[in-house]
Motif scaffolding. Structure first.
Motif, short mmCIF file in Angstrom:
data_model
loop_
_atom_site.label_atom_id
_atom_site.label_comp_id
_atom_site.label_asym_id
_atom_site.label_seq_id
_atom_site.Cartn_x
_atom_site.Cartn_y
_atom_site.Cartn_z
N PHE A 320 -58.73 11.45 84.12
CA PHE A 320 -57.71 11.81 83.02
C PHE A 320 -56.91 10.37 82.51
N GLU A 321 -56.45 9.75 83.60
CA GLU A 321 -55.64 8.57 83.14
C GLU A 321 -56.76 7.49 82.44
N LEU A 322 -57.73 7.28 82.84
CA LEU A 322 -58.79 6.24 82.12
C LEU A 322 -58.98 6.94 80.61
N ASN A 323 -58.99 7.98 80.29
CA ASN A 323 -59.44 8.55 79.05
C ASN A 323 -58.00 8.15 78.25
N GLU A 324 -56.77 8.42 79.12
CA GLU A 324 -55.66 8.05 78.29
C GLU A 324 -55.49 6.65 77.83
N LEU A 325 -56.03 5.78 78.70
CA LEU A 325 -55.86 4.54 78.55
C LEU A 325 -57.07 3.96 77.49
N ILE A 326 -58.16 4.65 77.49
CA ILE A 326 -59.27 4.33 76.46
C ILE A 326 -58.81 4.64 75.03
N ASN A 327 -58.07 6.16 74.99
CA ASN A 327 -57.43 6.40 73.62
C ASN A 327 -56.59 5.21 73.22
N GLU A 328 -55.56 4.68 74.20
CA GLU A 328 -54.65 3.75 73.82
C GLU A 328 -55.13 2.63 73.21
N ILE A 329 -56.29 2.22 73.96
CA ILE A 329 -56.90 0.84 73.44
C ILE A 329 -57.67 0.97 71.95
N LYS A 330 -58.26 2.02 71.80
CA LYS A 330 -58.99 2.55 70.60
C LYS A 330 -57.65 2.44 69.38
N SER A 331 -56.46 2.93 69.80
CA SER A 331 -55.54 2.89 68.82
C SER A 331 -55.30 1.66 68.46
N GLU A 332 -55.11 0.84 69.49
CA GLU A 332 -54.64 -0.56 69.26
C GLU A 332 -55.70 -1.24 68.29
N PHE A 333 -56.87 -1.25 68.31
CA PHE A 333 -57.77 -1.76 67.60
C PHE A 333 -58.51 -0.80 66.40
N ALA A 334 -57.66 0.24 66.17
CA ALA A 334 -58.16 1.04 65.20
C ALA A 334 -58.56 0.25 63.74
N SER A 335 -57.80 -0.61 63.34
CA SER A 335 -57.86 -1.03 62.35
C SER A 335 -59.06 -2.17 62.06
N LEU A 336 -59.23 -2.86 63.28
CA LEU A 336 -60.10 -3.89 63.51
C LEU A 336 -61.43 -3.50 63.99
N GLU A 337 -61.37 -2.55 64.85
CA GLU A 337 -62.74 -2.25 65.57
C GLU A 337 -63.08 -0.74 65.52
N GLU A 338 -63.58 -0.46 64.15
CA GLU A 338 -63.91 0.77 64.11
C GLU A 338 -65.05 1.41 64.84
N ASN A 339 -65.77 0.68 65.20
CA ASN A 339 -66.95 0.97 65.98
C ASN A 339 -66.81 1.00 67.52
N LEU A 340 -65.73 0.57 68.12
CA LEU A 340 -65.40 0.20 69.40
C LEU A 340 -65.88 1.65 70.19
N THR A 341 -66.48 1.37 71.21
CA THR A 341 -67.09 2.69 72.09
C THR A 341 -66.77 2.31 73.43
N ILE A 342 -66.00 3.45 73.86
CA ILE A 342 -65.75 3.05 75.51
C ILE A 342 -66.33 4.24 76.40
N GLU A 343 -67.39 4.24 77.22
CA GLU A 343 -68.00 5.53 77.58
C GLU A 343 -68.21 5.29 79.07
N LEU A 344 -67.94 6.24 79.63
CA LEU A 344 -67.96 6.38 81.28
C LEU A 344 -69.08 7.60 81.63
N LYS A 345 -70.01 7.18 82.39
CA LYS A 345 -70.99 8.09 83.13
C LYS A 345 -71.40 8.05 84.47
N GLU A 346 -71.30 9.23 85.23
CA GLU A 346 -71.68 9.22 86.61
C GLU A 346 -73.25 8.82 86.91
N VAL A 347 -73.15 7.91 87.71
CA VAL A 347 -74.61 7.36 88.33
C VAL A 347 -74.77 7.63 89.96
#
Length: 528
Positions: A320-347
């Motif tokens: 939950f908290e990681l997802n919140e932080l990911i959204n914050e980072i994407k918001s910070e870079f929204a105008s510069l990094e439109e294709n920024l992708t941060i993904e988490l998968k269980e391995v």
């Protein structure tokens, strides 16, 4: 100043880096390379672009794999090119290729010029691109007014400069003074070709460096640089029980030139990844197994991947908290990094993780390492003076390696920032090495060749050129150490996205540059 000099004395630079010694390269056709077969995959449309002579040479060059420090094939390619033209051609002891061509009729009284570009290219590709830089030629295509590559760097930096020089050397109808064509090696990963070029080899009075990426810019200065490598080992620990493992990925960033683009505030995958790991460790005791971030020292990192574990009981709040932080980072870079992708998968859970004490030091040192602009030039408006790129982070199998490239047009501030970074990493138990240091190029506003270029630009374009220094490493500063009396200038066509798979060269700009270059050759001053 004593401290700076001591540092430089402790770190020598190796120049003879080629995997195959230059002495073993036979200057004949004893190294068969079937370039014609490689060329068949290239689009014929590239060869029909004007000026055809330049784009054809560029296509030939781009069929030859030419990564930095693996230039044997392109060296032989250039040697064969010069020999075929019956021009004096030789390779110096570090691998630079020099080709001499006499002046055309009526131009014998002009000053001898050195036309210079580097043979190697930055190798970057998109994660989903299947391409082997060591064996394949660059696959190019036309998109409107631009030439691009299919998911890789294009090699326009500095291949268009090389191709332009080849076009002049192979011509029968271009007026020019006596030419010494200098094709240097390993510009992108240490400038060892320029560093290894001995004094006395060249006789030219003027150097035309064709490695600038703005067609309205005349370069008269550049930044120097130094590589900073922090290394240490760690003991692996068995992964704690009752944990769940994840792979975290940061992808889709623009990347770009770590000098020319450093002021844009683009995302650095290594710094973003570290921010995510720091948060997970601080709040939920995240443990790191592996990190693989960034690629080349002179490219802003576009991707980073990490494998880590978290206590099973903390899984839900962590996600939950990681997802919140990911959204914050994407918001910070929204105008510069439109294709920024941060993904988490269980391995699958890894067998080991880093020693906890070392992990704390690694995360905090990367957080503390400056990335971006350190100081703007106090003398030239809007010019970055000093910066750093946190280029590479590797954590695997008990070894950690962090690589940075610090640039500056001020030698004192270059070493000041280098020492700052060194201190951060040494506090975390790293061994730190400085290597590949090279000087900047001090501007000469009274340059005679600058006056020629300025006047011709105004005459041809009815506009003033932008005379500037750049925050990138050009070889002029290094070459000037052994050729201090040589008058130097840098210019070139529009190239965008250099050092990234978005690299592209503008067709109309190349036409403009070529006409400009031909006029410059006609107007080189006389010897007297």
């Amino acid at each position: 100043m004593r401290n700076y000099n001591n540092i430089k004395e402790r770190h020598s630079i190796k120049t003879n880096h080629l995997n195959t010694s230059i002495a073993s390269i036979e200057l004949s056709k004893n190294v068969p390379l079937n370039y014609q077969t490689k060329l068949k995959g290239m689009s014929a449309e590239i060869r029909n672009i004007e000026p055809k002579v330049v784009w054809n040479h560029f296509a030939d060059l781009n069929a030859v794999p030419r990564p930095s420090k693996k230039e044997e094939r392109v060296i032989q390619f250039m040697v064969d090119f010069g020999k075929k033209l019956n021009l004096e051609t030789f390779v110096d002891k570090v691998g630079n290729v020099i080709i001499r061509k006499p002046a055309t009729a009526g131009m014998e009284d002009r000053k001898t010029i050195v036309m210079q570009s580097h043979l190697d290219m930055v190798h970057q590709k998109n994660a989903d691109t299947n391409f082997d830089f060591d064996t394949e030629g660059i696959k190019m295509f036309i998109d409107g007014d631009w030439v691009k590559a299919q998911g890789t760097t294009l090699g326009a930096d500095n291949g268009l400069g090389v191709a332009s020089i080849m076009a002049v050397l192979s011509s029968n109808d271009i007026p020019h003074p006596a030419i010494e064509a200098l094709f240097t090696i390993d510009e992108e990963t240490g400038m060892t070709g320029a560093m290894g070029l001995e004094g006395g080899i060249l006789t030219g009075d003027i150097l035309l460096n064709l490695d600038t990426e703005e067609d309205d810019e005349i370069g008269i200065g550049c930044a120097g640089g130094v590589d900073i490598t922090a290394t240490r080992t760690y003991e692996s620990e068995n992964t704690p029980e009752n944990t769940v493992a994840f792979e975290l990925s940061v992808t889709g960033l623009n990347g770009g030139h770590s000098g020319m683009d450093i002021h844009k505030g683009l995302g650095n995958a290594n710094k973003i990844m570290n921010r995510l790991l720091f948060d997970g460790f601080t709040n939920y005791g995240l443990r790191i197994s592996e990190i693989n971030g960034g690629s080349l020292r002179n490219a802003i990192p576009r991707e980073s991947f990490a494998t880590m574990v978290i206590d099973t009981v903390s899984k839900e709040p962590f996600l939950f908290e990681l997802n919140e932080l990911i959204n914050e980072i994407k918001s910070e870079f929204a105008s510069l990094e439109e294709n920024l992708t941060i993904e988490l998968k269980e391995v699958e859970t890894p067998e080991t993780v880093m020693d906890l004490g070392v992990q704390i030091g690694v995360i905090k040192s990367i957080y503390g390492a400056l990335n971006g602009v350190y100081r703007m030039s106090p003398d030239i408006e809007d010019l970055v003076e000093t910066s750093n790129n946190v280029a590479r982070v590797i954590v695997k199998d008990g070894a950690i390696k962090i690589g940075c490239l610090t640039r500056s047009s001020s030698e004192t501030n270059k070493w000041d920032l280098a020492n700052s970074l060194r201190s951060v990493f040494e506090l975390a138990g790293f061994d730190v090495e400085f290597s590949g240091s090279y000087p900047g190029w001090l501007p000469n506003t009274n340059s005679d060749i600058l006056k020629v270029l300025k006047n011709l630009y105004v005459e041809m374009n009815n506009a003033e050129p932008h005379v500037a220094a750049c925050h990138a490493g050009l070889e002029c500063g290094i070459l000037g150490q052994n050729y201090p009396k040589m008058d130097m200038i840098s210019f070139g066509p529009n190239i965008r996205g250099a050092h990234s798979p978005d690299e592209r060269a503008q067709i109309s700009s190349m036409q403009k540059f070529w006409k400009y270059l031909l006029e410059i050759l006609k107007n080189i001053p006389s010897k007297n």
